[in-house]
Write a protein that holds these residues in place. Structure first.
Motif, PDB file in Angstrom:
ATOM      1  N   VAL A   1     -72.724 -40.012  27.398  1.00 26.03           N
ATOM      2  CA  VAL A   1     -71.768 -39.767  28.478  1.00 26.03           C
ATOM      3  C   VAL A   1     -70.374 -39.634  27.873  1.00 26.03           C
ATOM      4  CG1 VAL A   1     -70.781 -40.602  30.635  1.00 26.03           C
ATOM      5  CG2 VAL A   1     -73.172 -41.093  30.108  1.00 26.03           C
ATOM      6  N   LEU A   2     -69.704 -38.536  28.215  1.00 28.46           N
ATOM      7  CA  LEU A   2     -68.342 -38.287  27.739  1.00 28.46           C
ATOM      8  C   LEU A   2     -67.410 -38.185  28.936  1.00 28.46           C
ATOM      9  CD1 LEU A   2     -66.210 -37.440  25.554  1.00 28.46           C
ATOM     10  CD2 LEU A   2     -66.912 -35.071  26.016  1.00 28.46           C
TER      11      LEU A   2
ATOM     12  N   VAL B   1     -68.000 -44.832  31.343  1.00 24.86           N
ATOM     13  CA  VAL B   1     -68.342 -44.768  29.921  1.00 24.86           C
ATOM     14  C   VAL B   1     -68.395 -46.153  29.288  1.00 24.86           C
ATOM     15  CG1 VAL B   1     -67.467 -42.420  29.648  1.00 24.86           C
ATOM     16  CG2 VAL B   1     -65.939 -44.346  29.191  1.00 24.86           C
TER      17      VAL B   1
ATOM     18  N   GLY C   1     -71.428 -44.267  25.772  1.00 28.90           N
ATOM     19  CA  GLY C   1     -70.319 -43.577  26.413  1.00 28.90           C
ATOM     20  C   GLY C   1     -69.065 -43.590  25.567  1.00 28.90           C
ATOM     21  N   ARG C   2     -68.252 -42.559  25.734  1.00 27.79           N
ATOM     22  CA  ARG C   2     -66.958 -42.502  25.052  1.00 27.79           C
ATOM     23  C   ARG C   2     -66.024 -41.610  25.854  1.00 27.79           C
ATOM     24  NH1 ARG C   2     -66.373 -37.820  21.827  1.00 27.79           N
ATOM     25  NH2 ARG C   2     -68.298 -36.595  21.569  1.00 27.79           N
ATOM     26  N   ALA C   3     -64.735 -41.728  25.551  1.00 25.03           N
ATOM     27  CA  ALA C   3     -63.724 -40.977  26.296  1.00 25.03           C
ATOM     28  C   ALA C   3     -62.751 -40.316  25.331  1.00 25.03           C
ATOM     29  CB  ALA C   3     -62.967 -41.900  27.244  1.00 25.03           C
TER      30      ALA C   3
END
Length: 271
Positions: free
Chosen positions: A214-215, A234, A240-242
């Motif tokens: 998940v971005l 995230v 997850g990362r942003a």
């Protein structure tokens, strides 16, 4: 902008749902923001179609899709379209409201989802706490209920800019495009009509089960609540990362399309 002649239609149980279907390869589904339609992704569709099969639907009640006349859920509509096209697993890319559509679908039909990208939102449990945003939303609701479409469109463009800028800080062509899209969707509806949308329910107990990459792509000038909703997603999923695009608000894909496309393309290449 894309024309209606370029659209395909899926005959759902409650009217025809419109979508773009271009390119070939692994499927990428683009899910637009509220009050708009698939054309918010006009800068992404041709770029992605060079490498992927791109599906860009109009969510029920938006754009060229039918309005609801019976209870419906976002996840059911999108799952029906993907199964109709015999697609999956797909990467779901959701902008604002589209982020909720993406996560709902991943929770309900995980076998159809390979990865998720969100921008300006997280799950369908929208969380608004900022007094400035709440006041903005309340004013927009009053204008819409009163049938003041021009006033509502003016209020909408203020939301595009975010809390730290004014509409004068946004490229006028972006605002013109968004006003045209949202005016088209608003024209499909009447004040006080029944809302047939059925929420999924609290997604958060299930979000840790989203075992796909998940971005979150933030616009640095977006509303803090929008950024917080994406960050919560995230931070809750296993993978997850942003990342952040500077100098843009709620529509980074429209304000800085080349940078958005690069970030999205790198993520897709990593899968």
């Amino acid at each position: 902008m894309t024309a209606a002649s370029e659209l395909s239609f899926f005959a759902s149980a409650d009217g025809d749902l419109a979508y773009r279907d271009v390119g070939s390869g692994d499927p990428v589904v683009l899910l637009h923001s509220g009050f708009a339609d698939h054309r918010v992704f006009d800068d992404q569709i041709p770029a992605l179609a060079a490498r992927f099969r791109v599906i860009a639907p109009d969510i029920r009640g938006h754009g060229f899709s039918a309005n609801a006349s019976a209870p419906f859920r976002w996840a059911d509509d999108l799952t029906g379209l993907l199964r109709h096209l015999d697609l999956g697993p797909a990467v779901l890319v959701g902008l604002s409201m589209g982020a909720g559509v993406a996560t709902d679908t991943a929770l309900e039909s995980p076998e159809l989802v390979r990865a998720i990208v969100v921008s300006g939102g997280g799950t369908s449990a929208f969380e608004y706490k900022d007094p400035e945003l709440l006041a903005h939303t309340a004013r927009a609701g009053r204008l819409l209920a009163a049938g003041d479409i021009e006033g509502w469109l003016d209020q909408f463009t203020e939301g595009v800019a975010g809390p730290h800028r004014t509409p004068a800080d946004v490229d006028p062509s972006v605002l013109r495009r968004l006003r045209a899209l949202t005016a088209h969707t608003i024209a499909k509806h009447t004040p006080g009509e029944k809302d047939w949308y059925v929420p999924l329910g609290d997604p958060w107990p299930r979000v840790p089960q989203l075992d796909v990459p998940v971005l979150a792509i933030h616009g640095a000038a977006d509303w803090p609540d929008s950024i917080a909703m994406a960050d919560r997603l995230v931070d809750t999923v296993p993978n997850g990362r942003a990342t952040t695009i500077e100098g843009v608000g709620h529509y980074p894909n429209m304000e800085k399309p080349e940078e958005f496309n690069t970030v999205l393309g790198q993520f897709l290449s990593s899968l």
